[in-house]
Motif scaffolding. Structure first.
Motif, PDB file in Angstrom:
ATOM      1  N   ALA A 192       0.939  -1.027  -0.095  1.00 11.78           N
ATOM      2  CA  ALA A 192       0.004   0.113   0.099  1.00 11.78           C
ATOM      3  C   ALA A 192       0.720   1.408  -0.065  1.00 11.78           C
ATOM      4  O   ALA A 192       2.172   1.061   0.551  1.00 11.78           O
ATOM      5  N   ARG A 193       0.432   2.375  -0.427  1.00 11.88           N
ATOM      6  CA  ARG A 193       1.044   3.614  -0.618  1.00 11.88           C
ATOM      7  C   ARG A 193       0.631   4.611   0.260  1.00 11.88           C
ATOM      8  O   ARG A 193      -0.720   4.820   0.675  1.00 11.88           O
ATOM      9  N   PRO A 194       1.262   5.028   1.113  1.00 12.32           N
ATOM     10  CA  PRO A 194       1.004   5.928   2.140  1.00 12.32           C
ATOM     11  C   PRO A 194       0.513   7.322   1.461  1.00 12.32           C
ATOM     12  O   PRO A 194       0.942   7.778   0.294  1.00 12.32           O
ATOM     13  N   LEU A 195      -0.413   8.068   2.258  1.00 13.33           N
ATOM     14  CA  LEU A 195      -1.025   9.389   1.957  1.00 13.33           C
ATOM     15  C   LEU A 195      -0.143  10.202   2.079  1.00 13.33           C
ATOM     16  O   LEU A 195       0.095  10.803   3.062  1.00 13.33           O
ATOM     17  N   GLY A 196       0.583  10.934   0.949  1.00 12.92           N
ATOM     18  CA  GLY A 196       1.528  11.867   0.954  1.00 12.92           C
ATOM     19  C   GLY A 196       2.834  11.389   1.770  1.00 12.92           C
ATOM     20  O   GLY A 196       3.229  10.303   1.616  1.00 12.92           O
ATOM     21  N   ASN A 197       3.361  12.109   2.698  1.00 14.11           N
ATOM     22  CA  ASN A 197       4.357  11.689   3.577  1.00 14.11           C
ATOM     23  C   ASN A 197       3.874  11.270   5.081  1.00 14.11           C
ATOM     24  O   ASN A 197       4.612  11.386   5.901  1.00 14.11           O
ATOM     25  N   ARG A 198       2.666  11.043   5.050  1.00 15.07           N
ATOM     26  CA  ARG A 198       1.824  10.515   6.576  1.00 15.07           C
ATOM     27  C   ARG A 198       1.610   9.169   6.415  1.00 15.07           C
ATOM     28  O   ARG A 198       1.810   8.457   5.353  1.00 15.07           O
ATOM     29  N   ARG A 199       1.482   8.435   7.499  1.00 16.41           N
ATOM     30  CA  ARG A 199       1.321   7.113   7.569  1.00 16.41           C
ATOM     31  C   ARG A 199       0.070   6.561   7.521  1.00 16.41           C
ATOM     32  O   ARG A 199      -0.311   5.512   8.235  1.00 16.41           O
ATOM     33  N   TYR A 200      -0.947   7.127   6.927  1.00 15.01           N
ATOM     34  CA  TYR A 200      -2.034   6.325   6.177  1.00 15.01           C
ATOM     35  C   TYR A 200      -1.989   5.862   4.850  1.00 15.01           C
ATOM     36  O   TYR A 200      -1.014   6.354   4.016  1.00 15.01           O
ATOM     37  N   PHE A 201      -2.651   4.966   4.675  1.00 19.72           N
ATOM     38  CA  PHE A 201      -2.578   4.290   3.469  1.00 19.72           C
ATOM     39  C   PHE A 201      -3.706   4.364   2.512  1.00 19.72           C
ATOM     40  O   PHE A 201      -4.885   3.760   2.861  1.00 19.72           O
ATOM     41  N   ASP A 202      -3.590   5.327   1.485  1.00 19.27           N
ATOM     42  CA  ASP A 202      -4.867   5.777   0.589  1.00 19.27           C
ATOM     43  C   ASP A 202      -4.854   4.713  -0.500  1.00 19.27           C
ATOM     44  O   ASP A 202      -5.961   4.649  -1.399  1.00 19.27           O
ATOM     45  N   LEU A 203      -3.817   3.901  -1.126  1.00 20.27           N
ATOM     46  CA  LEU A 203      -3.936   3.299  -2.004  1.00 20.27           C
ATOM     47  C   LEU A 203      -3.291   1.925  -1.960  1.00 20.27           C
ATOM     48  O   LEU A 203      -2.275   1.579  -1.318  1.00 20.27           O
ATOM     49  N   TRP A 204      -3.986   0.749  -2.125  1.00 26.71           N
ATOM     50  CA  TRP A 204      -3.811  -0.534  -1.658  1.00 26.71           C
ATOM     51  C   TRP A 204      -3.798  -1.711  -3.058  1.00 26.71           C
ATOM     52  O   TRP A 204      -4.554  -1.186  -3.925  1.00 26.71           O
ATOM     53  N   GLY A 205      -2.896  -2.485  -2.965  1.00 28.05           N
ATOM     54  CA  GLY A 205      -2.958  -3.579  -4.001  1.00 28.05           C
ATOM     55  C   GLY A 205      -4.119  -4.408  -3.588  1.00 28.05           C
ATOM     56  O   GLY A 205      -4.651  -4.379  -2.543  1.00 28.05           O
ATOM     57  N   GLN A 206      -4.502  -5.326  -4.372  1.00 31.03           N
ATOM     58  CA  GLN A 206      -5.615  -6.176  -4.134  1.00 31.03           C
ATOM     59  C   GLN A 206      -5.284  -7.280  -3.105  1.00 31.03           C
ATOM     60  O   GLN A 206      -6.016  -7.961  -2.699  1.00 31.03           O
ATOM     61  N   GLY A 207      -3.935  -7.515  -2.876  1.00 30.60           N
ATOM     62  CA  GLY A 207      -3.461  -8.564  -1.870  1.00 30.60           C
ATOM     63  C   GLY A 207      -3.295  -9.655  -2.576  1.00 30.60           C
ATOM     64  O   GLY A 207      -3.722 -10.033  -3.553  1.00 30.60           O
ATOM     65  N   THR A 208      -2.274 -10.619  -2.041  1.00 31.37           N
ATOM     66  CA  THR A 208      -2.054 -11.945  -2.342  1.00 31.37           C
ATOM     67  C   THR A 208      -2.063 -12.822  -1.463  1.00 31.37           C
ATOM     68  O   THR A 208      -1.248 -12.484  -0.386  1.00 31.37           O
ATOM     69  N   PRO A 209      -2.606 -14.094  -1.546  1.00 31.63           N
ATOM     70  CA  PRO A 209      -2.669 -14.977  -0.481  1.00 31.63           C
ATOM     71  C   PRO A 209      -1.333 -15.901  -0.229  1.00 31.63           C
ATOM     72  O   PRO A 209      -0.747 -16.303  -1.388  1.00 31.63           O
ATOM     73  N   VAL A 210      -1.094 -15.946   0.998  1.00 35.21           N
ATOM     74  CA  VAL A 210       0.019 -17.140   1.160  1.00 35.21           C
ATOM     75  C   VAL A 210      -0.133 -17.898   2.104  1.00 35.21           C
ATOM     76  O   VAL A 210      -0.687 -17.726   3.194  1.00 35.21           O
ATOM     77  N   THR A 211      -0.040 -19.254   2.032  1.00 33.69           N
ATOM     78  CA  THR A 211      -0.307 -20.383   2.748  1.00 33.69           C
ATOM     79  C   THR A 211       0.997 -20.965   2.970  1.00 33.69           C
ATOM     80  O   THR A 211       1.919 -21.196   2.087  1.00 33.69           O
ATOM     81  N   VAL A 212       1.246 -21.283   4.470  1.00 38.26           N
ATOM     82  CA  VAL A 212       2.625 -21.917   4.745  1.00 38.26           C
ATOM     83  C   VAL A 212       2.056 -23.229   5.364  1.00 38.26           C
ATOM     84  O   VAL A 212       1.408 -23.341   6.335  1.00 38.26           O
ATOM     85  N   ALA A 213       2.495 -24.121   4.495  1.00 42.73           N
ATOM     86  CA  ALA A 213       2.169 -25.625   4.829  1.00 42.73           C
ATOM     87  C   ALA A 213       2.916 -26.542   4.193  1.00 42.73           C
ATOM     88  O   ALA A 213       3.663 -26.284   3.210  1.00 42.73           O
TER      89      ALA A 213
END
Lengths: 107, 120
Positions: free
Chosen positions: B98-119
């Protein structure tokens, strides 16, 4: 680390209702707080930042309030698309931390 | 339109190292104030911040995972890479960049996510 505690963990409401979710920080974070909405299988969406600033494109029925340690997210008139899980996040200091989430369900 | 997209393996074995890539467009990590963060979410659980990489090469990590995490960048490819060593089944979940909003620590743009399984 700053702990973020949300309440309630879940809430049931009807379309048209006014709903308020609270978030409490374990120490003073001024106004460094964000609210996100997350629907199943989707990435979170930023709704509110700096405790009360509405992110671009977010409907005005969403509002945020608070400073210091106590914060609220209010949805003034619930719409069907608002049923989701809501998270608060503190941006005051690293490590960034999130609340445990509040699930908003249809009554 | 600014986009971010995560890529990497969907299944890793315990003790293996996970490498995820975030490929983004329409912004550059050469620009002042820009960063890319990583957040994960175990199934049915809350969001957990992992770390962030800034344009200045400053990096911050979750203290509880610091010994296992490395975040690097490839500016020419518009990519940020997350490496997590010694994977365990409790690391199963969806990983977001995700990308922070400007130089602040809020996230305004996110990827769709990727699933990871550990097994095994």
């Amino acid at each position: 680390d700053i702990q973020m505690t949300q309440s309630p963990s879940s809430v049931s409401a009807s379309v048209g209702d006014r709903v308020t979710i609270t978030c409490q920080a374990s120490q003073d974070i001024s106004s460094w707080l964000a609210w996100y909405q997350q629907k199943p299988g989707k990435a979170p969406k930023l709704l509110i930042y700096a405790a009360s600033s509405l992110q671009s494109g977010v409907p005005s029925r969403f509002s945020g309030n608070g400073s210091g340690t106590d914060f609220t997210l209010t949805i003034s008139s619930l719409q069907p698309e608002d049923f989701a899980t809501y998270y608060c996040q503190q941006a005051n200091s690293f490590p960034i931390t999130f609340g445990q989430g509040t699930r908003l369900e249809i009554k | 339109q600014i986009t971010l997209k995560e890529s990497g393996p969907t299944l890793v074995k315990p003790t293996q190292t996970l490498t995820l890539t975030c490929t983004f467009s329409e912004f550059s990590l050469s620009t002042g104030g820009v960063g890319v963060g990583w957040i994960r979410q175990p199934p049915g659980k809350a969001l957990e911040w992992l770390g962030i990489f800034y344009w200045s090469d400053d990096k911050r990590y979750s203290p509880s995972l610091r010994s296992r995490l490395t975040i690097t960048k490839d500016t020419s490819k518009n990519q940020v890479v997350l490496t997590m060593t010694n994977m365990d089944p409790v690391d199963t979940g969806t990983y977001y960049c995700a990308r922070p909003l400007g130089n602040r620590r809020y996230f305004d743009l996110w990827g769709q996510g990727t699933p990871v399984t550990v097994a095994s």
